[in-house]
Motif scaffolding. Structure first.
Motif: not given
Length: 142
Positions: A120-127
């Protein structure tokens, strides 16, 4: 807004509760300790689950109990292609010293716990800021 506490700060055991009956479903060990108390916003049925959240507080919370909180911000989090955003909440009297530190601590924690599942690839977008977070939560309340 009411938050149901599932897992306490400094615990390395993730506990899950049924989001409408509040009955304990399961507990399991993870590879790190929770940096903040963790739970979900009661009544915020987003797709299949309530909105997950971390709670900032100086209080000693009790697992399996609700607490009144207010939103601070939200992190866009993607587990593979699945959206699983995390609201950052605080108890009413809690004063935040450093939002950036909170954000980075949570991102590091999420990255570490998901390292157990490399498929599972974890990515973060905006705050997402407070007002947009409030609107997001309100639009997902039952």
């Amino acid at each position: 807004m009411n938050v149901f506490i599932e897992t306490l700060k400094n615990s390395d055991t993730r506990t899950r509760y049924h989001e409408s009956t509040f009955q304990r479903k399961e507990s399991f060990k993870i590879n790190s300790q929770y940096p903040y108390d963790y739970g979900f916003i009661i009544g915020s049925n987003r797709k299949h689950d309530c909105i997950d959240c971390y709670v900032l507080t100086n209080e000693t919370l009790i697992e399996g109990k609700p607490i009144d909180c207010e939103p601070v911000f939200m992190l866009e989090v993607y587990e593979g292609s699945e959206e699983d955003h995390k609201a950052i909440m605080k108890t009413i009297e809690y004063e935040i010293d450093n939002e950036e530190l909170v954000e980075n601590t949570i991102k590091s924690f999420i990255t570490k716990i998901w390292s157990q599942n490399p498929e599972v690839t974890i990515t973060f977008g905006r705050k997402i800021g407070k007002e947009e977070t409030i609107n997001f939560i309100k639009s997902n309340l039952r």
